[in-house]
Design an enzyme around this catalytic site. Sequence first.
Site, PDB file in Angstrom:
ATOM      1  N   GLU A  94       0.822  -1.221   0.000  1.00 41.39           N
ATOM      2  CA  GLU A  94       0.000   0.000   0.000  1.00 41.39           C
ATOM      3  C   GLU A  94       0.853   1.266   0.000  1.00 41.39           C
ATOM      4  O   GLU A  94       1.311   1.708   1.048  1.00 41.39           O
ATOM      5  CB  GLU A  94      -0.930   0.010   1.225  1.00 41.39           C
ATOM      6  CG  GLU A  94      -1.797   1.272   1.283  1.00 41.39           C
ATOM      7  CD  GLU A  94      -2.788   1.292   2.454  1.00 41.39           C
ATOM      8  OE1 GLU A  94      -2.768   0.366   3.286  1.00 41.39           O
ATOM      9  OE2 GLU A  94      -3.575   2.241   2.530  1.00 41.39           O
TER      10      GLU A  94
ATOM     11  N   LYS B  68      -2.402  -1.963  -3.212  1.00 39.87           N
ATOM     12  CA  LYS B  68      -3.472  -1.134  -2.615  1.00 39.87           C
ATOM     13  C   LYS B  68      -3.109   0.333  -2.799  1.00 39.87           C
ATOM     14  O   LYS B  68      -2.458   0.931  -1.936  1.00 39.87           O
ATOM     15  CB  LYS B  68      -3.630  -1.496  -1.130  1.00 39.87           C
ATOM     16  CG  LYS B  68      -4.663  -0.620  -0.404  1.00 39.87           C
ATOM     17  CD  LYS B  68      -5.088  -1.232   0.916  1.00 39.87           C
ATOM     18  CE  LYS B  68      -5.967  -0.269   1.692  1.00 39.87           C
ATOM     19  NZ  LYS B  68      -6.628  -0.885   2.845  1.00 39.87           N
TER      20      LYS B  68
HETATM   21  P1  13P Z   1      -9.244   3.989   4.221  1.00 37.42           P
HETATM   22  O1  13P Z   1     -10.130   3.287   3.210  1.00 37.42           O
HETATM   23  O2  13P Z   1     -10.021   4.641   5.348  1.00 37.42           O
HETATM   24  O3  13P Z   1      -8.234   4.876   3.568  1.00 37.42           O
HETATM   25  O4  13P Z   1      -8.432   2.846   4.969  1.00 37.42           O
HETATM   26  C1  13P Z   1      -7.849   1.858   4.232  1.00 37.42           C
HETATM   27  C2  13P Z   1      -6.602   1.433   4.876  1.00 37.42           C
HETATM   28  O5  13P Z   1      -6.439   0.278   5.208  1.00 37.42           O
HETATM   29  C3  13P Z   1      -5.533   2.415   5.063  1.00 37.42           C
HETATM   30  O6  13P Z   1      -4.345   1.780   5.380  1.00 37.42           O
END
Ligand code: 13P
Length: 339
Positions: free
Chosen positions: A178, A220
């Site tokens: 991510e 992500k």
């Molecule tokens: P949000 O969808 O609130 O951005 O959270 C996703 C997430 O796992 C952030 O690390």
Amino acid sequence: MNIDELKLVAAAIVAKQKGLLAADESSPTIKKRFDAIQLESTEENRRRYRELLFTAGGIERYISGVILFDETLRQSSSGGIPFVRLLSERGIIPGIKVDKGAKSLALYSGNQITEGLDGLRDRLAEYRQLGARFAKWRAVIQIDECELPAPYAVHANVHALARYAALCQEADIVPIVEPEVLMDGKHGIERCEAVTSQVLKSLFEELDAHRIAFEGILLKPNMVIAGLKCPSQPEPRQIAEATVRCLKRYVPAAIPGIVFLSGGQSPQDATANLSAINELGPQPWQLSFSYGRALQAPVLDAWKGRDDSKVKAQEVFFKRCRLNGLARDGTYTESMEGN
Ligand code: 13P
């Protein structure tokens, strides 16, 4: 590394109509969420809230997996069933947040670096034993109109992401990678596209250098959108085109799926934008969701910590899961919000 198992888990996470619930708020973050509904963040209230989410009727049709925080991975339902077992029995795959949060990057004011690599190999072995089949590490990329992020901060973050991903694959855990370009600020969508492009380009170079099997990871990312304070806010179609253009340029087709974060978008916007993205398909990868706030904000509002509003809150949660399930194949419309 058992690549066949990694591929199976990754494919199950991004199965048709399905996506992830990110319920891995760290203790300080969940406290912020509970403060907003005037609920004290005790271990028992956190457990009650997660139980509400995990036992909501029908969600397994749209939720393939849940990202958990360390505390939650070790908790049980009020009936004494460990959450990991409860989820697995519903066909929902348990995952675990393994990073230790973003801190200031020394000597690079305004930039952040995510911590948590030390001891990660041992923690992953324990998490796998406790039932986690995938993991998450979030890198936070600050953005402004010209100076942020520093190229060195991007490099440091993607390097950490690649080291995390390698340790996960070694432990037979699917890494969710991510790199979040934040949506705070006044920058326009073009600036978000340029920075997201730069981040994804160096991320995949680094993953490749670390010998990551692309077939066994999930990405992500943020969607390509304008900063929250930008006076000109693009429509879903424009967001979808910029996002898909950017992904096509920099994300290898070998990646099985891309699960977007919501990052502060309203629940409706996050669903509408995902649907617009899927309307442009098919693409080489599944395009799904891994939402925290966009799935949970209306649930917390409906619940407010009260037992007598639990059922209502679960209905609200199911509705958001279903609408995002529809957005997976581009068939969501705003008129469905009223039903
Ligand atoms: P949000 O969808 O609130 O951005 O959270 C996703 C997430 O796992 C952030 O690390």
